[in-house]
Each structure stands twice: as structure tokens, then as C-alpha cells.
Design a protein around this motif. Structure first.
Motif, short mmCIF file in Angstrom:
data_model
loop_
_atom_site.label_atom_id
_atom_site.label_comp_id
_atom_site.label_asym_id
_atom_site.label_seq_id
_atom_site.Cartn_x
_atom_site.Cartn_y
_atom_site.Cartn_z
N PHE A 228 0.85 -1.19 0.00
CA PHE A 228 0.00 0.00 0.00
C PHE A 228 0.88 1.24 0.00
O PHE A 228 2.02 1.18 0.44
N PRO A 229 0.37 2.34 -0.53
CA PRO A 229 1.15 3.58 -0.44
C PRO A 229 1.09 4.11 0.98
O PRO A 229 0.09 3.94 1.67
N LEU A 230 2.17 4.75 1.41
CA LEU A 230 2.16 5.34 2.75
C LEU A 230 1.18 6.52 2.78
O LEU A 230 1.00 7.19 1.78
N ALA B 252 1.03 11.29 6.39
CA ALA B 252 1.63 11.39 7.73
C ALA B 252 2.75 10.36 7.89
O ALA B 252 3.80 10.67 8.46
N GLN B 253 2.53 9.17 7.38
CA GLN B 253 3.58 8.14 7.47
C GLN B 253 4.83 8.58 6.72
O GLN B 253 5.96 8.40 7.19
N GLN B 254 4.60 9.19 5.53
CA GLN B 254 5.73 9.68 4.76
C GLN B 254 6.51 10.73 5.53
O GLN B 254 7.73 10.68 5.61
N VAL C 122 -4.04 4.21 17.55
CA VAL C 122 -4.10 2.79 17.25
C VAL C 122 -4.50 2.61 15.78
O VAL C 122 -5.45 3.23 15.32
N GLY C 123 -3.76 1.77 15.07
CA GLY C 123 -4.11 1.49 13.69
C GLY C 123 -3.64 2.53 12.69
O GLY C 123 -3.94 2.44 11.51
N SER C 124 -2.89 3.51 13.14
CA SER C 124 -2.45 4.56 12.22
C SER C 124 -1.26 4.09 11.37
O SER C 124 -0.86 4.79 10.45
N GLY C 125 -0.73 2.92 11.69
CA GLY C 125 0.32 2.35 10.87
C GLY C 125 1.73 2.72 11.30
O GLY C 125 2.57 3.11 10.48
N LYS C 126 2.01 2.54 12.57
CA LYS C 126 3.34 2.84 13.07
C LYS C 126 4.32 1.72 12.73
O LYS C 126 5.50 1.95 12.51
N THR C 127 3.77 0.49 12.73
CA THR C 127 4.66 -0.66 12.57
C THR C 127 5.45 -0.59 11.26
O THR C 127 6.64 -0.88 11.24
N ILE C 128 4.77 -0.18 10.20
CA ILE C 128 5.47 -0.16 8.91
C ILE C 128 6.55 0.93 8.91
O ILE C 128 7.60 0.77 8.29
N GLY D 46 -9.72 4.60 3.64
CA GLY D 46 -10.70 3.53 3.56
C GLY D 46 -11.12 2.96 4.90
O GLY D 46 -11.98 2.09 4.95
N ARG D 47 -10.50 3.44 5.97
CA ARG D 47 -10.92 2.94 7.29
C ARG D 47 -12.29 3.50 7.65
O ARG D 47 -12.53 4.69 7.54
N LYS D 48 -13.15 2.63 8.10
CA LYS D 48 -14.44 3.13 8.58
C LYS D 48 -14.33 3.35 10.08
O LYS D 48 -13.83 2.50 10.79
N GLY E 27 -11.57 -2.85 13.65
CA GLY E 27 -11.49 -1.75 12.68
C GLY E 27 -10.16 -1.75 11.96
O GLY E 27 -9.69 -0.73 11.48
N ARG E 28 -9.52 -2.91 11.89
CA ARG E 28 -8.20 -2.98 11.26
C ARG E 28 -8.27 -3.48 9.84
O ARG E 28 -7.25 -3.63 9.19
N GLY E 29 -9.46 -3.79 9.37
CA GLY E 29 -9.62 -4.19 7.97
C GLY E 29 -10.57 -3.23 7.28
O GLY E 29 -10.77 -2.11 7.74
#
Ligand code: ADP
Ligand code: MG
Length: 679
Positions: free
Chosen positions: A254-256, A259-261, A285-291, A437-439, A568-570
Motif C-alpha cells: 500500500f502507499p504510505l 503522515a507516514q511519509q 491505534v491502527g495509524s500504521g506505526k509498525t510499517i 478507507g478505514r471506517k 477496525g483494522r480491515g
């Protein structure tokens, strides 16, 4: 020059005995006495109704407007009510168990009442009452904390006497241009007014002064420390291969997000700079820190250096390990895991391969730094959700002599004021954007009586192929607290959901059992996972769409938000159902807030307001400073300003040379000396 550090016996009226008593209050010098501030004020000042705040103590002046009415309940209890006209407003005055006052109220008579003000009912619950016209009783009474044989009055007398005698000798601390800029009064005036305010304005001015002074001094220390830390390097250059890093980012599924960029760039810049990184990465939570963490570690690989990722639980370590292994699957990157359950030969082998540099990324619990793990070429340490172990963990690194770049990740958004105070010596990156796309998760608050409906709702989701978490606060029935517990709930749900597998997880299971359960859940072999809060942090099962929390009032807002973040992670709509019958207003408010917002930052701010700063990180190792006057919940603007000013100061040459900074400078130098002793 008057020496304010002289012992208190020098003060007129303080003899040996009294000086001895003052040591109970940790007061030894004249200065200690001057700086012994009131912790609150009694307010006997008459105010306009429109200036009053709900629940505050207030003094009202008016005229008796009705015959008082007296009601008895029980044998000794009574309530006296009387209407009083205050300006244009008709106010109820209520007195409990003071029946004798009844005779004294007569219509038309002037009266002054002090008590607790109820804004909604326009009612004052009277504690003091005086009849007849008053001379101006404009009075604000400072209240000092006491110990031993001291009374507030005696402390007040001693302190006030000292203030009168010595406050003229108090030296200014702030440069005058700053005082002009912020419209702050002089220090000696502030000192007089903090102890002996005649008006509210005095008090306000005095407080404004000391809030700023206190926060500025605190921030000077922080910013100086930050500067020192920043200027340290571990002497190892990190030559990243930027092209490779960019290619890796392009290859992600997925593209970053923007904010991740942004935060990735901040981190990569730090890594490449010769100074040491000391950065906090916060994101909901779920904002994508791990990547972002993975990219950073990959960057180190291109510089031929090792990275370590430290997490609070073994389950989380396992999960990160699995997902990193997968991510770097077809690359020449060695990922390993080290926790306390990696033992014997396997452990020895891991240690060996860490030491000879053949392992690139090591994932683990805090065993990672606490054990005698030797790295060949460690360049980066990332810690995830580590604030639970206390914000002082940085010290551990220092004491271990480990000086790699350090990145702290947290999903408990820290209110800005706390971030500044607890992590004031760090740079902060914030992911303030969710992947597209997160609801938003829908959150409902259900009473225990609605359980049946909750269960049938879960059933519907299961029929759609989804999974659910059910969280309970305790694992076994205890005498004191009859909360629903995981074991009970588990058997209940097994009876209800006969066509599905209901798993149970709690803290008393062995790590392997927990892992096994987690694996089953992530493979959808278990559809409902009943658990204590062990799943709170980091766990990622995108097919789970329902989070049910039993006895939700037992949890703080941040914790509930963490729990909610497990769903809410999918792509599917997810739900969070809080089952709670809170008894307190705070409890009710918490449930309400949860249903109102999904924004972790807003929640953490509200949590801070409800619980106060001390509780926020948990009492023990909060690492938060204790302030005399300033208050981290309400003085956040002053804190920001002080931080900027302090940072500008320590980084300027003027601060270290100009006469006008002399008092601040010598204060700071004194602090530094003191520290080095401690360290
Ligand atoms: P957290 O910040 O809570 O650690 P994670 O890193 O676990 O969040 O990310 C949550 C989920 O979002 C993961 O499944 C991850 O793969 C996915 N994700 C992360 N970044 C993006 C993105 N830019 N676009 C789409 N999905 C993403
Ligand atoms: Mg995470």
C-alpha cells in the motif's frame, strides 16, 4: 545584600523552638518560608451571580425574600431553605442541621452567605451566614498545608510575617524584557500576592508569574538536557542507501499515508545526522506505526547495521516477529526473536548470531536490553508501547552504555502537555492520519440488562464470517468484587454460541498457551476470543470486527481506546460495545465520551482532565514533574511558551553570556551540578 538562605531563626518572632517545628514542614531557610505557597484559597469575596462557577465556594450578598421553611427528617437532621434576592436573581439558600438559624431570617433583611454554589439550581448550600449590612469583607484567605502541631493559622502568621519582612529583598529571576512581553509582574510583588492577595486580580497576576517562572525553569533543565543528548553520537556513521530505502517503500502493498511519509522522513533524517536520534513516534491505534518502524529498520540494514525492536509482551513480540519475517521474506535480511521463553541452545545460538552480526533485526521483550545481549553493530533501538514500563527507560539505555538511535513508539496518544513534560527532552513525530478507507468504529454503551441483544448482535457478525473479542477485567471470581470474569463469561458464551469456537485467554496461561490461542484466533479457528486485557496492545487480527468490553467502567479511557483499536483494522465496519452500569458520574462520562469520539488525542486529553496528570501514566514511574503552582491540565499554553523560550535560550549565546540571564543561568548551572552528582 540580604541573604535569603539564612536560617529561619533570623526572622523576627521565630525562636529556636519554632524553627525546630518548621523542619516538620521541610522549612529551613527564609527562602523556604517565602516559597511555602498556599495550596488553595478560601474565598469570602462577594461576587456577582453571573461570575460564579458551578460547584465553587462563593460568598453572596442579598436580601431575605421569603419566610424560611424548615423541614426535619430523621431525628436530628433538618433542612432550612430560604429565598434570597441577590441583584436581579432569586437564589435558594439551604442550610443543613442549622434549625436555630430560622428565627434570624426576616424578610427584607440584608444577609451574606458563604457556601457551595449550584449553578443549575441557583442554590447556595450555606456554611457561613452573617446578618445585617457588612463592611466590605473583601477577603481571600490563603490555606497552607500543615503537619504535626501546625495549624493553618499559625503557618499563615509565620509566613506572612516573613513575607512582610523579606519580600523586598527577593531578587528578580526573569529578564525584564520577558516580563514586559508577557505582562508579568515583578517577582517580589508576585510573592506578596501569592501569599496575601487582596483581590482576585492579585491572585491571578501572582499565579501567572509563578506558573511561567516554574515552567520556564523546568523547561530550561529539559531543553538543556535535550541539547546535551542531541549532541552525543555513538561515533558510528550511518550511510543509508536511500535508493534502496525508496525502492523498499515502493514495494509495499500500500502507499504510505502523508503522515507516514512525513514521519518516515523525520526519522531517516535523524538516522543520517551525526547526532543521536531520541524521538517519540506517536500515532493513534491502527495509524500504521509498525510499517514506519520496519522502514527504519530496513534503512539500517542498508547501512549494514543492526536494529532491535522491543515490545512489552511476548505475544506482541511473536506477532511483530512473524510479520517482519513475512515482510522481509524474499530479501537477504535475518530476523530473529529473543524473549524469556527462548532458552537453552536456541538462545545461545541467537546470542551468538546477534554478536557476530549475522542477525539484522532482533525482536523481543525487555529481555533484549536487560540480559547480557551483545550486538555486533547496533544502530537503532525501537520500543513499542513502552510507556507502560515508565518513561524513564531511556535511563536504562544510558546506564547500559548503549547509545544507538532510539525511537519510542506509542499508541496511547499523550496529551501535548504531558508529552512536553514527560518527553520534553525528545523530538516528537506524530501520525495524525489514518490509512484511507478505514471506517470509523461504531461504539455503543449497553447496560448489563441488554446482554441478550449484544449476544445476538455478535451472532449476526459471526454469521457474516467475522470474529469477536470479549474482554473482561478479572480472571476469577473474588469476594470483594463480583465482576464478570473471563472464566465465567467464557463458559456462558460457549453455551450460547454452540456453532462456534470460543477461546479463553488470560494472564495465568503459559506463554505458549497464549500464543497458541492467539494463533488460532488469527487463523479464524477460534471465532470468539474471551480475554483479559492481555490483548490490549498491538495485536492485529483484521477479520475481528467486534470488541465487547464487560464492566467497561473499570477501565480508563485510554485503555478502552486501546481495546477498541483491536478492531477496525480491515475494510469492514467494526463495532465496539461497552457493557457497563457505572455508578459514578465520572464513569458515566467516560462511557459517553467513548461513544462520542474515535480520536485518540481528544480522548487522552479528556482522560487527563478526568483523572489528572498523576494517574495518566500510572502512578509509579510517571516521570512527571511535580509543580507548585503550574497545573499540567490547565496551563498547557504557558507550558508551550516556556518550552519554546527555554529552547531558544539554551541554544543562544546570549543566554550563556548576557548579564540579564544571570539568575536563570546560575539556577540552571546549579541544577546541572546537582544532576551530575545523581547520575
Ligand atoms: P499501529 O499504529 O496501531 O501499530 P499498525 O502498524 O498495526 O498500526 O497498522 C494497522 C494496519 O494498517 C495494519 O494491518 C497495516 O498493515 C495497515 N496499514 C498501515 N499503513 C497503511 C497504509 N498506508 N495503507 C493501508 N494500510 C496500512
Ligand atoms: Mg502497533
Amino acid at each position: 545584600m540580604m541573604d535569603l538562605k539564612q536560617p529561619v531563626v533570623q526572622v523576627k518572632g521565630i525562636g529556636k523552638a519554632r524553627a525546630e517545628e518548621l523542619t516538620d514542614l521541610k522549612i529551613y531557610t527564609v527562602e523556604d518560608l517565602l516559597m511555602y505557597f498556599p495550596y488553595r484559597y478560601e474565598d469570602f469575596q462577594v461576587k456577582e451571580i453571573t461570575d460564579l462557577k458551578h460547584d465553587e465556594r462563593a460568598t453572596l450578598e442579598g436580601k431575605v425574600h421569603s419566610e424560611p421553611s424548615l423541614r426535619y427528617f430523621g431525628r436530628k437532621k433538618s433542612r432550612l431553605t430560604v429565598k434570597v434576592l441577590v441583584g436581579k436573581y432569586l437564589v435558594n439558600a439551604v442550610f443543613f442541621n442549622r434549625a436555630f438559624l430560622k428565627k434570624q431570617f426576616s424578610i427584607g433583611q440584608p444577609v451574606t452567605i458563604t457556601g457551595k454554589w449550584d449553578q443549575h439550581r441557583l442554590t447556595v448550600t450555606g456554611q457561613h451566614v452573617t446578618f445585617g449590612l457588612q463592611e466590605s469583607t473583601d477577603k481571600i484567605e490563603p490555606i497552607y498545608s500543615i503537619k504535626g502541631d501546625w495549624t493553618v493559622k499559625r503557618v499563615r502568621n509565620v509566613v506572612h510575617q516573613t513575607v512582610q519582612q523579606y519580600s523586598q529583598y527577593v531578587k528578580e529571576v526573569l529578564p525584564s524584557d520577558l516580563k514586559v512581553q508577557y505582562k508579568l509582574i515583578d517577582r517580589n510583588k508576585a510573592l506578596q500576592w501569592i501569599h496575601m492577595p487582596e483581590t482576585h486580580d492579585h491572585l491571578k497576576q501572582a499565579r501567572r508569574y509563578f506558573v511561567y517562572e516554574e515552567l520556564l525553569l523546568f523547561q530550561l533543565r529539559m531543553q538543556w538536557w535535550r541539547k546535551q543528548e542531541k549532541e552525543k553520537t555513538d561515533g558510528k556513521a550511518r550511510h543509508l542507501n536511500e535508493t534502496q530505502v525508496q525502492e523498499f517503500i515502493q514495494s509495499l502493498p500500500f502507499p504510505l499515508t502523508g503522515a507516514q511519509q512525513r514521519v518516515t522522513n523525520e526519522i531517516l533524517n535523524d538516522i543520517q545526522s551525526k547526532f543521536r536520534m531520541n524521538r517519540l513516534l506517536q500515532g493513534d491505534v491502527g495509524s500504521g506505526k509498525t510499517i514506519v518502524a520496519a522502514i527504519s529498520m530496513y534503512a539500517l540494514v542498508t547501512a549494514r547495521m543492526q536494529s532491535a525492536l522491543m515490545v512489552p509482551t511476548e505475544i506482541l513480540a511473536e506477532q511483530h516477529y512473524e510479520s517482519l519475517k513475512q515482510l522481509f521474506d524474499d530479501m537477504d535480511i535475518e530476523v530473529e526473536i529473543l524473549t524469556s521463553s527462548v532458552k537453552g541452545k536456541r538462545r545461545a545460538l541467537v546470542l551468538e548470531r546477534v554478536a557476530d552480526g549475522s542477525i539484522d533485526l532482533l525482536v523481543g521483550t525487555h529481555a533484549l536490553i536487560q540480559d547480557d545481549v551483545q550486538f555486533d553493530n547496533l544502530g537503532l533501538v525501537i520500543t513499542d508501547e513502552q510507556h507502560r514500563f515508565g518513561v524513564n527507560q531511556r535511563k536504562v539505555f544510558r546506564q547500559k552504555g548503549i547509545t544507538p538511535d532510539v525511537l519510542f513508539m506509542t499508541a496511547t496518544p499523550i496529551p501535548r502537555t504531558l508529552a512536553i513534560s514527560a518527553f520534553g527532552d525528545m523530538d516528537v513525530s506524530t501520525i495524525d492520519e489514518m490509512p484511507a478507507g478505514r471506517k470509523p468504529i461504531e461504539t455503543y454503551w449497553a447496560k448489563h440488562g441488554m446482554l441478550e441483544r449484544v449476544l445476538s448482535f455478535i451472532l449476526k457478525e459471526l454469521e457474516n464470517g467475522r470474529q469477536a473479542y470479549v474482554i473482561c477485567p478479572l480472571i476469577e471470581e473474588s469476594d470483594k468484587m463480583d465482576f464478570q470474569n473471563a472464566v465465567d463469561v467464557h463458559s456462558q458464551l460457549q453455551l450460547y454460541f454452540t456453532d462456534y469456537n470460543v477461546g479463553l485467554m488470560h494472564g495465568r496461561l503459559h506463554v505458549e498457551e497464549k500464543e497458541e490461542m492467539m494463533t488460532k484466533f488469527s487463523r479464524n479457528e477460534v471465532q470468539i476470543l474471551v480475554s483479559t486485557t492481555v490483548v490490549e496492545v498491538g495485536v492485529n487480527v483484521p477479520n475481528a470486527t467486534i470488541m465487547v468490553v464487560y464492566d467497561a467502567e473499570r477501565f480508563g479511557l485510554s485503555q478502552l481506546h486501546q481495546l477498541r483499536g483491536r478492531v477496525g483494522r480491515g475494510d469492514a465496519q467494526s463495532y465496539c460495545i461497552l457493557i457497563a452500569d457505572p455508578k459514578t458520574d465520572v464513569g458515566k462520562e467516560r462511557m459517553q465520551i467513548m461513544t462520542e469520539t474515535n480520536d485518540g488525542f481528544e480522548l487522552s486529553q479528556r482522560d487527563l482532565e478526568l483523572r489528572g496528570p498523576g494517574d495518566f501514566f500510572g502512578k509509579k514511574q510517571s516521570g512527571l514533574p511535580v509543580f507548585k503552582v503550574a497545573d499540567l491540565v490547565h496551563d498547557y499554553r504557558a507550558l508551550e511558551v516556556a518550552r519554546q523560550d527555554a529552547s531558544a535560550m539554551v541554544n543562544s549565546t546570549a543566554f550563556w553570556e548576557d548579564q540579564k540571564y544571570e539568575p536563570l543561568r546560575s539556577w540552571l548551572l546549579e541544577q546541572i551540578e546537582h544532576w551530575e552528582e545523581l547520575d
